[in-house]
Design a protein around this motif. Structure first.
Motif, PDB file in Angstrom:
ATOM      1  N   ILE A  16       0.844  -1.203   0.000  1.00  0.00           N
ATOM      2  CA  ILE A  16       0.000   0.000   0.000  1.00  0.00           C
ATOM      3  C   ILE A  16       0.875   1.246   0.000  1.00  0.00           C
ATOM      4  O   ILE A  16       0.624   2.193  -0.753  1.00  0.00           O
ATOM      5  N   PHE A  17       1.923   1.247   0.822  1.00  0.00           N
ATOM      6  CA  PHE A  17       2.841   2.378   0.855  1.00  0.00           C
ATOM      7  C   PHE A  17       3.514   2.572  -0.507  1.00  0.00           C
ATOM      8  O   PHE A  17       3.633   3.707  -0.987  1.00  0.00           O
ATOM      9  N   ALA A  18       3.931   1.484  -1.146  1.00  0.00           N
ATOM     10  CA  ALA A  18       4.591   1.574  -2.457  1.00  0.00           C
ATOM     11  C   ALA A  18       3.638   2.150  -3.503  1.00  0.00           C
ATOM     12  O   ALA A  18       4.038   2.970  -4.341  1.00  0.00           O
ATOM     13  N   ARG A  19       2.384   1.746  -3.466  1.00  0.00           N
ATOM     14  CA  ARG A  19       1.402   2.265  -4.426  1.00  0.00           C
ATOM     15  C   ARG A  19       1.161   3.759  -4.210  1.00  0.00           C
ATOM     16  O   ARG A  19       1.086   4.527  -5.170  1.00  0.00           O
ATOM     17  N   LEU A  20       1.041   4.158  -2.941  1.00  0.00           N
ATOM     18  CA  LEU A  20       0.860   5.580  -2.636  1.00  0.00           C
ATOM     19  C   LEU A  20       2.099   6.389  -3.011  1.00  0.00           C
ATOM     20  O   LEU A  20       1.992   7.509  -3.516  1.00  0.00           O
ATOM     21  N   LEU A  21       3.274   5.803  -2.774  1.00  0.00           N
ATOM     22  CA  LEU A  21       4.514   6.481  -3.146  1.00  0.00           C
ATOM     23  C   LEU A  21       4.593   6.664  -4.655  1.00  0.00           C
ATOM     24  O   LEU A  21       4.949   7.745  -5.136  1.00  0.00           O
ATOM     25  N   ASP A  22       4.253   5.638  -5.425  1.00  0.00           N
ATOM     26  CA  ASP A  22       4.256   5.761  -6.885  1.00  0.00           C
ATOM     27  C   ASP A  22       3.287   6.848  -7.343  1.00  0.00           C
ATOM     28  O   ASP A  22       3.604   7.645  -8.226  1.00  0.00           O
ATOM     29  N   ALA A  23       2.094   6.881  -6.740  1.00  0.00           N
ATOM     30  CA  ALA A  23       1.121   7.921  -7.097  1.00  0.00           C
ATOM     31  C   ALA A  23       1.680   9.313  -6.794  1.00  0.00           C
ATOM     32  O   ALA A  23       1.555  10.233  -7.608  1.00  0.00           O
ATOM     33  N   ALA A  24       2.329   9.447  -5.652  1.00  0.00           N
ATOM     34  CA  ALA A  24       2.933  10.740  -5.295  1.00  0.00           C
ATOM     35  C   ALA A  24       4.064  11.107  -6.246  1.00  0.00           C
ATOM     36  O   ALA A  24       4.216  12.280  -6.634  1.00  0.00           O
ATOM     37  N   LEU A  25       4.861  10.129  -6.654  1.00  0.00           N
ATOM     38  CA  LEU A  25       5.961  10.389  -7.585  1.00  0.00           C
ATOM     39  C   LEU A  25       5.428  10.779  -8.961  1.00  0.00           C
ATOM     40  O   LEU A  25       5.997  11.648  -9.630  1.00  0.00           O
ATOM     41  N   ILE A  26       4.351  10.146  -9.391  1.00  0.00           N
ATOM     42  CA  ILE A  26       3.732  10.498 -10.673  1.00  0.00           C
ATOM     43  C   ILE A  26       3.229  11.935 -10.624  1.00  0.00           C
ATOM     44  O   ILE A  26       3.460  12.725 -11.546  1.00  0.00           O
ATOM     45  N   PHE A  27       2.569  12.284  -9.535  1.00  0.00           N
ATOM     46  CA  PHE A  27       2.063  13.651  -9.381  1.00  0.00           C
ATOM     47  C   PHE A  27       3.207  14.661  -9.319  1.00  0.00           C
ATOM     48  O   PHE A  27       3.204  15.676 -10.027  1.00  0.00           O
ATOM     49  N   ALA A  28       4.205  14.379  -8.492  1.00  0.00           N
ATOM     50  CA  ALA A  28       5.333  15.311  -8.329  1.00  0.00           C
ATOM     51  C   ALA A  28       6.102  15.488  -9.634  1.00  0.00           C
ATOM     52  O   ALA A  28       6.497  16.608  -9.981  1.00  0.00           O
ATOM     53  N   SER A  29       6.309  14.409 -10.367  1.00  0.00           N
ATOM     54  CA  SER A  29       7.040  14.526 -11.630  1.00  0.00           C
ATOM     55  C   SER A  29       6.238  15.301 -12.664  1.00  0.00           C
ATOM     56  O   SER A  29       6.805  16.037 -13.483  1.00  0.00           O
ATOM     57  N   SER A  30       4.913  15.176 -12.637  1.00  0.00           N
ATOM     58  CA  SER A  30       4.088  15.954 -13.580  1.00  0.00           C
ATOM     59  C   SER A  30       4.214  17.448 -13.288  1.00  0.00           C
ATOM     60  O   SER A  30       4.320  18.259 -14.203  1.00  0.00           O
ATOM     61  N   MET A  31       4.219  17.780 -12.015  1.00  0.00           N
ATOM     62  CA  MET A  31       4.367  19.189 -11.641  1.00  0.00           C
ATOM     63  C   MET A  31       5.759  19.703 -11.988  1.00  0.00           C
ATOM     64  O   MET A  31       5.905  20.820 -12.489  1.00  0.00           O
TER      65      MET A  31
END
Length: 172
Positions: A16-31
């Motif tokens: 669950i942490f890895a999935r949330l981390l990936d989502a955060a990384l996707i968002f941060a990289s888009s920004m």
């Protein structure tokens, strides 16, 4: 005393942490990509972090990644596997996510609302960031195992020569 393989006890929470981390990384990289390109592109007016259309695209990509990443076994245990064998499902899952996003953009007839440069840079940057995090995690786990944490133990029973041979293969 903490058992040597304690990460296994928390495997579902770690996923669950890895999935949330990936989502955060996707968002941060888009920004990050948006702000890198902002001086060179004529993005629509916006208030907040990015234009709403871009935030919607990022949201769709995150939802698609939550779907595709488990389908490509991105979150399975990679203990003992090569770095390439870990990155291969990640690139397939991320590429499937971007293809799904492009299909969404096409079918909603909003392709003109997005910068192709942003989309391409985001695709590369997000993969690089997710790959870098996985590489750093591998290094952290290697250090933990050198210190006697998160180890797995086995017992070999049988012919001594065969057991020695198997032990050498496992060591490699």
């Amino acid at each position: 005393m903490q058992p040597a393989g304690y990460a296994k006890d928390y495997a579902s929470q770690l996923i669950i942490f890895a999935r949330l981390l990936d989502a955060a990384l996707i968002f941060a990289s888009s920004m990050l990509c948006f702000y890198i390109l902002r001086p060179y592109k004529n993005f629509p007016d916006y208030s907040g972090w990015m234009p709403n259309g871009y935030l919607n695209a990022v949201g769709v990509a995150i939802l698609l990644s939550l779907w595709w990443f488990p389908k490509f076994n991105v979150y399975r245990s990679w203990r003992g596997a090569s770095l390439f064998s870990e990155f291969k499902p990640l690139i397939y899952a991320w590429a499937s996510t971007i293809v799904g996003l492009i299909a969404f953009i096409f079918f909603t007839k909003t392709a003109d609302d997005y910068s192709r440069h942003w989309l391409g840079l985001w695709f590369i940057t997000a993969f690089a960031v997710m790959g870098l995090v996985r590489l750093l995690l591998r290094m952290l786990l290697r250090q933990m195992r050198r210190r006697g944490r998160n180890l797995r133990y086995i017992v070999l029973v049988g012919n001594a020569e065969k057991c020695i041979d198997i032990a050498r293969r496992i060591d490699q």
